[in-house]
Design a protein around this motif. Structure first.
Motif, mmCIF file in Angstrom:
data_model
loop_
_atom_site.group_PDB
_atom_site.id
_atom_site.type_symbol
_atom_site.label_atom_id
_atom_site.label_comp_id
_atom_site.label_asym_id
_atom_site.label_seq_id
_atom_site.Cartn_x
_atom_site.Cartn_y
_atom_site.Cartn_z
ATOM 1 N N GLN A 113 0.714 -1.051 0.055
ATOM 2 C CA GLN A 113 0.071 -0.088 0.014
ATOM 3 C C GLN A 113 0.892 1.162 -0.060
ATOM 4 O O GLN A 113 1.775 1.423 0.944
ATOM 5 N N ILE A 114 0.559 2.027 -0.771
ATOM 6 C CA ILE A 114 1.497 3.681 -1.098
ATOM 7 C C ILE A 114 0.540 4.365 -1.676
ATOM 8 O O ILE A 114 -0.617 4.207 -1.982
ATOM 9 N N ASP A 115 0.607 5.743 -0.811
ATOM 10 C CA ASP A 115 -0.065 6.892 -1.257
ATOM 11 C C ASP A 115 0.437 7.930 -2.065
ATOM 12 O O ASP A 115 1.440 8.421 -1.655
ATOM 13 N N MET A 116 -0.093 7.786 -3.322
ATOM 14 C CA MET A 116 0.714 8.738 -4.567
ATOM 15 C C MET A 116 0.354 10.176 -4.487
ATOM 16 O O MET A 116 0.635 10.924 -5.426
ATOM 17 N N MET A 117 -0.441 10.609 -3.035
ATOM 18 C CA MET A 117 -0.871 11.860 -3.061
ATOM 19 C C MET A 117 0.255 12.708 -2.465
ATOM 20 O O MET A 117 0.403 13.897 -2.367
ATOM 21 N N THR A 118 1.301 11.818 -2.003
ATOM 22 C CA THR A 118 2.715 12.726 -1.497
ATOM 23 C C THR A 118 3.827 11.982 -2.105
ATOM 24 O O THR A 118 3.865 10.774 -2.571
ATOM 25 N N PHE A 119 4.931 12.778 -1.953
ATOM 26 C CA PHE A 119 6.099 12.176 -2.604
ATOM 27 C C PHE A 119 6.784 11.197 -1.648
ATOM 28 O O PHE A 119 7.354 10.128 -2.129
ATOM 29 N N ALA A 120 6.383 11.277 -0.403
ATOM 30 C CA ALA A 120 6.661 10.117 0.751
ATOM 31 C C ALA A 120 6.471 8.877 0.579
ATOM 32 O O ALA A 120 6.953 7.840 0.437
ATOM 33 N N GLY A 121 4.983 9.128 -0.032
ATOM 34 C CA GLY A 121 4.228 7.727 -0.425
ATOM 35 C C GLY A 121 4.875 6.989 -1.446
ATOM 36 O O GLY A 121 5.206 5.795 -1.742
ATOM 37 N N CYS A 122 5.539 7.818 -2.590
ATOM 38 C CA CYS A 122 6.225 7.294 -3.679
ATOM 39 C C CYS A 122 7.458 6.602 -3.277
ATOM 40 O O CYS A 122 8.065 5.549 -3.521
ATOM 41 N N GLN A 123 8.313 7.304 -2.251
ATOM 42 C CA GLN A 123 9.648 6.562 -1.720
ATOM 43 C C GLN A 123 9.227 5.675 -0.872
ATOM 44 O O GLN A 123 10.354 4.733 -0.938
ATOM 45 N N LYS A 124 8.134 5.347 -0.284
ATOM 46 C CA LYS A 124 7.865 4.212 0.453
ATOM 47 C C LYS A 124 7.851 2.610 -0.704
ATOM 48 O O LYS A 124 8.302 1.680 -0.159
ATOM 49 N N LEU A 125 7.297 3.251 -1.784
ATOM 50 C CA LEU A 125 7.470 2.023 -2.788
ATOM 51 C C LEU A 125 8.840 1.448 -2.910
ATOM 52 O O LEU A 125 9.111 0.231 -3.037
ATOM 53 N N LEU A 126 9.871 2.628 -2.908
ATOM 54 C CA LEU A 126 11.178 2.221 -3.279
ATOM 55 C C LEU A 126 11.670 1.392 -2.002
ATOM 56 O O LEU A 126 12.595 0.239 -2.037
ATOM 57 N N GLN A 127 11.350 1.579 -0.826
ATOM 58 C CA GLN A 127 11.779 1.109 0.294
ATOM 59 C C GLN A 127 11.249 -0.271 0.526
ATOM 60 O O GLN A 127 11.918 -1.155 1.039
ATOM 61 N N LEU A 128 9.963 -0.352 0.219
ATOM 62 C CA LEU A 128 9.414 -1.800 0.188
ATOM 63 C C LEU A 128 10.111 -2.670 -0.772
ATOM 64 O O LEU A 128 10.229 -3.986 -0.690
ATOM 65 N N LEU A 129 10.605 -2.158 -1.955
ATOM 66 C CA LEU A 129 11.414 -3.188 -2.915
ATOM 67 C C LEU A 129 12.604 -3.370 -2.076
ATOM 68 O O LEU A 129 13.176 -4.609 -2.413
ATOM 69 N N LYS A 130 13.333 -2.475 -1.701
ATOM 70 C CA LYS A 130 14.677 -2.699 -1.079
ATOM 71 C C LYS A 130 14.533 -3.850 0.273
ATOM 72 O O LYS A 130 15.306 -4.614 0.559
#
Length: 367
Positions: A113-130
């Motif tokens: 789950q990621i919230d694309m209404m914020t840049f932090a939400g987009c960064q979360k996707l990268l962190q989940l991948l790592k």
């Protein structure tokens, strides 16, 4: 004499309209042949097997995203990542149940789950991948279907109109953040593919996407600082126009830098979905949809084919099985200038708020 002059003027105006006005309108704002061709198109997935590969789908809870994810799974993908602001557990469970009922292999399915209404939400996707690097060893196909259609103007926490925030800024940021992570699995004969979703809506929005008269005025801010009504009605098309500018620039820079990634924009066509259903109450959008709408499974297949394109398709727009040209306004000198403005202004916004993206931009400048 006067009446003859009036009649001659009217006739000349009619001839001019038929000869120049209508063809211009159809080419620039309403390419009906494109809509009709997609309506009657019934693409199927070209790739026989995705065995050993990993696919990531954003907007995986949506009409196109969920169906595209299902098609990847039905065709043997080994690892499937479902990313959305909503919990995609139900999508995961349905895919698994259908595969088991067909005695097919069930892939590893991750729900993020990621919230694309914020840049932090987009960064979360990268962190989940790592965080899941032991499971996600390769990343062959990234399909960015996430998007919204907002009929009333609101601003995101980042200060942008929400349609531009999700459909353009956050989608572009995710693409940049994931770019270094893309790597083809050993059984994949092609480079990894990053796929943006484009739309016919760019055409009617095109006349509203001109550059500001002052070079000091922000192009992106001018498009974001719109008002409700007709201007807001064009925001979806504008957001997709900005994304197409970004995708074309990114594909050119990826190729120049020698990065082995294919950048594609794929158009799924039109379908009645929860995203577009509000248009049922609007006369013109309803008529357009009725001309072009088809079962969303065909649009999902078109997107999966786009996400599986060969390296020779880098920078292209894919419609079903065919390539399509960029909208006319994008190919003019003014369009090339707008593309450069979009790239530069977006870079300043991202580097000011997401410092780690600077390294990605730096690599794209190496030749």
């Amino acid at each position: 004499m006067a009446s003859s002059f009036v009649l001659s003027s009217i006739l000349a105006a009619v001839i001019g309209l038929v000869t120049y006005g209508i063809p211009w309108f159809l080419a620039e704002c309403f390419p009906v042949q494109l809509l009709w061709k997609q309506r009657n198109g019934q693409p199927t997935v070209r790739t026989a097997s995705y065995a050993g590969r990993t696919a990531l789908v954003t907007g995986a809870n949506g009409a196109y995203g969920s169906r595209a994810a299902t098609l990847f799974a039905q065709n043997g993908v080994s690892t499937l990542i479902l990313a959305d602001v909503f919990d995609c557990t139900a999508v995961k469970e349905k895919i698994e149940a259908d595969l088991r009922a067909q005695n097919k292999t069930v892939p590893t399915i991750l729900v993020w789950q990621i919230d694309m209404m914020t840049f932090a939400g987009c960064q979360k996707l990268l962190q989940l991948l790592k965080d899941n690097s032991k499971t996600v060893k390769y990343l062959d196909h990234v399909l960015l279907t996430a998007g919204i259609l907002a009929f009333n103007r609101r601003e995101s926490p980042e200060g942008w109109e929400t349609t531009l925030q999700v459909n353009y800024f956050s989608t572009a940021l995710i693409a940049l953040l994931l770019l270094p992570c893309l790597e083809a699995s050993p059984g994949n004969p092609n480079p990894p593919v990053l796929t943006f979703v484009t739309s016919f809506g760019i055409y009617p929005a095109g006349p509203t996407m001109g550059l500001p008269s002052s070079p000091e005025q922000s192009y992106l801010k001018r498009l974001s600082n719109n008002k409700d009504g007709l201007a807001q009605g064009h925001q979806y098309g504008r957001s997709k126009g900005l994304l197409l500018y970004f995708a074309r620039e990114l594909s050119a820079r990826v190729a120049a830098a020698g990065t082995k990634v294919t950048i594609i924009s794929a158009d799924p066509g039109s379908a009645w979905t929860p995203l577009t259903n509000p248009n049922q109450s609007k006369l013109i959008p309803r008529l357009i949809m009725n001309i072009s709408a088809r079962d969303p499974i065909y649009g999902a297949a078109a997107l999966v084919n786009g996400a599986s394109a060969p390296a020779t398709a880098n920078g292209q727009i894919l419609h079903d099985f065919d390539t399509a040209s960029y909208p006319p306004f994008m190919n003019r000198l003014s369009g090339r200038r707008a593309q450069k403005r979009v790239w530069d202004e977006t870079r300043r916004e991202f580097e000011g708020k997401v410092p780690e993206v600077a390294a990605v931009y730096a690599k794209l400048e190496k030749k």
